[in-house]
Design an enzyme around this catalytic site. Sequence first.
Site, short mmCIF file in Angstrom:
data_model
loop_
_atom_site.label_atom_id
_atom_site.label_comp_id
_atom_site.label_asym_id
_atom_site.label_seq_id
_atom_site.Cartn_x
_atom_site.Cartn_y
_atom_site.Cartn_z
N SER A 1 12.65 83.89 -63.77
CA SER A 1 11.31 83.62 -64.65
C SER A 1 11.41 83.79 -66.19
CB SER A 1 10.25 84.39 -63.96
OG SER A 1 10.03 83.99 -62.60
N TRP B 1 5.02 86.58 -50.47
CA TRP B 1 6.35 86.69 -50.04
C TRP B 1 6.65 86.81 -48.65
CZ3 TRP B 1 10.39 84.51 -52.45
CH2 TRP B 1 10.18 84.30 -54.10
N TRP C 1 11.53 73.66 -53.01
CA TRP C 1 10.97 75.11 -53.02
C TRP C 1 10.56 75.38 -54.49
CZ3 TRP C 1 10.21 79.66 -50.34
CH2 TRP C 1 10.02 80.83 -51.02
N MET C 2 9.48 76.00 -54.45
CA MET C 2 8.57 76.57 -55.89
C MET C 2 8.34 77.93 -55.50
SD MET C 2 4.81 75.53 -57.24
CE MET C 2 5.35 74.08 -58.13
N ASN C 3 8.61 78.62 -56.53
CA ASN C 3 7.71 80.00 -56.57
C ASN C 3 7.30 80.04 -57.99
OD1 ASN C 3 10.89 80.93 -56.57
ND2 ASN C 3 9.95 82.60 -57.50
N ASP C 4 7.38 81.27 -58.67
CA ASP C 4 6.97 82.11 -59.99
C ASP C 4 6.69 80.71 -61.01
OD1 ASP C 4 7.49 84.01 -58.61
OD2 ASP C 4 8.55 85.14 -60.43
N GLU D 1 7.43 93.12 -62.10
CA GLU D 1 8.11 92.23 -62.38
C GLU D 1 6.99 91.11 -63.19
OE1 GLU D 1 10.49 90.55 -59.17
OE2 GLU D 1 8.81 90.09 -58.16
#
Length: 499
Positions: free
Chosen positions: A98, A304, A35-38, A221
Site C-alpha cells: 500500500s 481479514w 483479489w482486492m484489498n487496501d 499499518e
Amino acid sequence: MSQTLRDARKYEELSETRIRPEDRPAFHLTARTGWMNDPNGFSYYQGEYHLFYQYHPYETKWGPMFWGHAVSSDLLHWRYRPAALAPDEAYDRGGCFSGSALELPDGRQLLMYTGVAETCQEDGGPQAQTQCIAVGDGLDYEKALTNPVIGSADLPEGCSRYDFRDPKLWRRSDGSYACVIGSCTEDKDGQILLYSSRDGFRWEYETTLAKNNGRFGKMWECPDFFELDGSWVLLTSPQDMLPQGMEYINGNGTLCLTGDFEEKTGQFTERTDQAVDHGIDFYAPQTVLTPDGRRIMIGWMQNWDTCRLEKTEMPWFGQMSLPRELSIRNGRLIQQPVRELEQLRTGRVVYHGVSVSGTKVLEGIRGRQLDLEVTLYPEEGGARCQRFVLCFAQNSQYRTSLEFCPASSVLQLDRSFSGSRRAVIHQRRIQVTSKNGAIKLRLILDRFSAEVFVNDGEQVMTAVIYTEQEADGISFFADGEVRMDVVQYELQGDGTASE
C-alpha cells in the site's frame, strides 16, 4: 513496461469480460478481476478521482501484490484503467504494497508505495519492507532508478524493518512534502513515523509522530494524517487489538486519534480516540481532499477474518466502502455518505408516524439497492418498546437484521442468516446515543453490502452480505410499541466499466 505488468494487463482485460455487470455491486468499486484489498493512492488528478488498490488479478485470494487502478468523476461511477504497478523489481518482487499519490508541480503524478523483497538481502531473513516511488501520467508509471527511497538505514533505532509500510503523502504549506508510515518496535508495539522531503524524491526521517504504548493492538499499518475542522486526525489500522467495552472488537480494526500537531517540531498531541467503523467489514481507510474542500474517506469493505465468506465461484473478491464525508463534531469523527449519492436516488417512498407493534411490512419498502432512513421514537401512551428489529435482504430463508434495545441503547447488526455457510464473524453490537428510545438509522444497500449510519453519522456499522439477490424484502418488528418515520429511495447504478 515490464513483461510482468504487460501480462497482467492482458489477463485482466480478458478476464473481466467473463463478469456480468449484474454480478458486481451497482456503485461500490470491486476488483477488476481476482483479489482486492487496501485502497491506495486515493487522489484527485487531471480532473478526476484516482483510486488504486491492492490487487492480485490471477486468483480470488491474496497473492503477490499489484496496484489495480480506477478513476471516477463523482466517486460513484468508476472506470477501470490498466494495472498501474507490478512486482517486477528485486526490491518489490514480494509485492507492491500500500501507498499513496499526489500531483507534482510539473503535472506528473507521484506514487509512493511499499516494496517487499522476497528475502532480506542482509541476512536472508523475513521479507524486508522499504518505500519506493513511481511517476506517471495517470495511465502508465515508471519506477525510480533510485528505489528504494527510504530503506532500513533510514529507520530510527529500535524499529522493525520487517513491519514498515504504507506511506501516506501530503504537501506542506511551504511546498515541501511529508509522509507518515506505519511501523512497530522490535517487540511489535505500533507506531507512526514521520518523514519529509523537499522534492518528493529524497526523503529524511523527522520523528516518531505517534506511539501505541501497548494501548491499541500491535503493528499499526495504513496510516493517514490530515487537518479537519480545526483538529488533526490520525487514522490507522492496528493489528490484533483487544476489545475495550464495545470498541475495537474486530482484532484487526480501525482507529481514529484526534489532537493537535506542531508542524515545526513534528509533535502530535492526542486528545481523543475512537473506532472508525463498528461493524464487521471495514479496514485500511484512506482519504482525499476534494477540490471543493471536503475530506472524503474510503476503506476496504472486508475483514481479514472473514475473507472466505463469499461464494467460491465468484470471479472477484473485495469491495471498497461507500465514500464518506468526514467532519468533527464535539471532538468525534463524523461520517456521512458522500453527497453525490443523492444523484442516484429515484422512486421516493415516505411514511410518517407509523405505529409498530409486532411485525409490520410497508408497501413499497423493499430492495437491494436503496437508501433507507428510519427514525424511531416512543409511542406516547403505548407499551414500552423492549426491542425493535429491522430485517432486510429478506425472504422466507434469509435475512440480515438491525436490532435496537431502547432500555440499554444497544444496536446490533446480525447477518447470521444471510446465507453464509461459515462460522465466521456475523454479529456486532454498539452503544449508541438515544433519548427516550429515539434513534435515527440510515441504511445503504448495494447488492453485496450494508452500511448503517447512526444518528447522522455519529457511528457507522458496515458488513458485506452475499445473500441471493431475490431476497429483497424488508420488515419491521417491535416488542411493545414504537412509532417510526420511514423514507426510502432506490439507488440506480450499473457497476464499474472499462475505458
